[in-house]
Design a protein around this motif. Sequence first.
Motif, PDB file in Angstrom:
ATOM      1  N   LYS A 276       7.216 -34.799 -18.752  1.00  0.00           N
ATOM      2  CA  LYS A 276       7.582 -34.141 -19.998  1.00  0.00           C
ATOM      3  C   LYS A 276       8.331 -32.848 -19.689  1.00  0.00           C
ATOM      4  N   TYR A 277       9.349 -32.576 -20.496  1.00  0.00           N
ATOM      5  CA  TYR A 277      10.173 -31.393 -20.289  1.00  0.00           C
ATOM      6  C   TYR A 277      10.257 -30.590 -21.585  1.00  0.00           C
ATOM      7  N   ILE A 278      10.408 -29.274 -21.429  1.00  0.00           N
ATOM      8  CA  ILE A 278      10.634 -28.401 -22.584  1.00  0.00           C
ATOM      9  C   ILE A 278      11.872 -27.544 -22.311  1.00  0.00           C
ATOM     10  N   PRO A 279      12.591 -27.147 -23.371  1.00  0.00           N
ATOM     11  CA  PRO A 279      13.770 -26.278 -23.170  1.00  0.00           C
ATOM     12  C   PRO A 279      13.356 -24.937 -22.557  1.00  0.00           C
ATOM     13  N   ALA A 280      14.233 -24.368 -21.766  1.00  0.00           N
ATOM     14  CA  ALA A 280      13.960 -23.082 -21.115  1.00  0.00           C
ATOM     15  C   ALA A 280      14.508 -21.931 -21.952  1.00  0.00           C
ATOM     16  N   VAL A 281      13.903 -20.778 -21.765  1.00  0.00           N
ATOM     17  CA  VAL A 281      14.410 -19.541 -22.366  1.00  0.00           C
ATOM     18  C   VAL A 281      14.776 -18.599 -21.224  1.00  0.00           C
ATOM     19  N   VAL A 282      16.010 -18.136 -21.224  1.00  0.00           N
ATOM     20  CA  VAL A 282      16.526 -17.316 -20.128  1.00  0.00           C
ATOM     21  C   VAL A 282      17.062 -15.993 -20.677  1.00  0.00           C
ATOM     22  N   VAL A 283      16.812 -14.910 -19.951  1.00  0.00           N
ATOM     23  CA  VAL A 283      17.432 -13.619 -20.259  1.00  0.00           C
ATOM     24  C   VAL A 283      18.354 -13.263 -19.102  1.00  0.00           C
ATOM     25  N   GLY A 284      19.621 -13.013 -19.410  1.00  0.00           N
ATOM     26  CA  GLY A 284      20.583 -12.575 -18.405  1.00  0.00           C
ATOM     27  C   GLY A 284      20.910 -11.110 -18.607  1.00  0.00           C
ATOM     28  N   VAL A 285      20.908 -10.331 -17.527  1.00  0.00           N
ATOM     29  CA  VAL A 285      21.219  -8.901 -17.602  1.00  0.00           C
ATOM     30  C   VAL A 285      22.486  -8.658 -16.788  1.00  0.00           C
ATOM     31  N   VAL A 286      23.592  -8.415 -17.492  1.00  0.00           N
ATOM     32  CA  VAL A 286      24.893  -8.256 -16.832  1.00  0.00           C
ATOM     33  C   VAL A 286      25.646  -7.078 -17.440  1.00  0.00           C
ATOM     34  N   GLY A 287      26.650  -6.588 -16.719  1.00  0.00           N
ATOM     35  CA  GLY A 287      27.518  -5.546 -17.253  1.00  0.00           C
ATOM     36  C   GLY A 287      28.255  -6.059 -18.475  1.00  0.00           C
ATOM     37  N   MET A 288      28.411  -5.195 -19.484  1.00  0.00           N
ATOM     38  CA  MET A 288      29.048  -5.604 -20.732  1.00  0.00           C
ATOM     39  C   MET A 288      30.434  -6.200 -20.518  1.00  0.00           C
ATOM     40  N   GLY A 289      31.120  -5.774 -19.466  1.00  0.00           N
ATOM     41  CA  GLY A 289      32.461  -6.288 -19.193  1.00  0.00           C
ATOM     42  C   GLY A 289      32.487  -7.760 -18.845  1.00  0.00           C
ATOM     43  N   HIS A 290      31.332  -8.329 -18.438  1.00  0.00           N
ATOM     44  CA  HIS A 290      31.278  -9.744 -18.071  1.00  0.00           C
ATOM     45  C   HIS A 290      30.935 -10.658 -19.240  1.00  0.00           C
TER      46      HIS A 290
END
Length: 367
Positions: A276-290
């Motif tokens: 069984k699989y569930i969707p992942a929740v991800v937080v990305g922290v990057v410079g605003m320019g990207h």
Amino acid sequence: QAAADPMSSSDAPEDGPKETSSVSQNISDADAFRILLEMKMKKRQKKPTLPSTVTELNTEDGSKVYVVGTAHFSDSSKKDVVKTIQEVQPDVVVVELCQYRVSMLKMDEKTLLKEAKEINLEKLQQAIKQNGVMSGLMQMLLLKVSAHITEQLGMAPGGEFREAFKEASKVPFCKFHLGDRPIPVTFKRAIAALSFWQKVKLAWGLCFLSDPISKDDVEKCKQKDLLEQMMAEMIGEFPDLHRTIVSERDIYLTYMLKQAAKQIELPRDSENEPRKYIPAVVVGVVGMGHVPGIEKNWNSDLNIQEIMSVPPPSTSSKVFKFVVKAAVFGLVGYGCYRLGQRTVQCVLSMPAAQTYLQKLTEIRPQH
């Protein structure tokens, strides 16, 4: 939190209720996972209240990615990162760092501030040894830009990444990923993209950077990261350099975020039980320019093999490398000559030396 940073049995306290250990033995790994996951889901907000700097992206299998666009020298960016992680309780946190810069995550602010301001010969030698002459010099020049901002603001870089690291450790089953392309690859590709005179011109501009910067300037740059904006102004006339330092890293960051957003497999009580699989929740922290580049590349099929290759050095690179080496050896030689000349003059001016020379001149006519 125990799941994020499990305590080994040797470190666990011996005293305490025996009932707890007997109960925990009766719970399977799958049951323990479900209990902690339920606790995590209860804290996860279905409709999170997120800062305006967060961009939400979705994958085909239902996973969500929250990209926090930050200014690398901003207190409010650190607060944005903390709030986002607390609201969404992610499964993975991805930051715009590579293994060559990971040390900044565990260093305190005071040490980092000191390190960022001190650019000495030892650091230059280390950068050259690690990345080669050209890439090492480019890295040190960019560090000078960062050090200039650090000195102006009295604030160490990477505060948002350290906050992300701390908050991720508080979320059960939250993984922490480094999402940026390795620095040596970026600099070697950047150097290869420039002609001899472009390298000289860029180095000259970086060496004489001295414009004053205020904290208000940083906050005004929330829509475009200050460090990257300064770089963009200096490399604006070099489109190939912008491609390697910004656009290619947009692709790499997008690829790493999509990899982190793959569905999560739930533990099974037995091999016969279906997966069984569930969707992942991800937080990305990057410079605003990207952020614009990540949005642009999000629905594209990405292949990072091409942007990970390092082209062989061009003729101009070899010439520039020879010129730099010759200049360094020339300066060292001239320094030794001047030092020796001054030492001799200093020795000869001493009374004892003058007395000895006078005696020698008196002895010579007798012979």
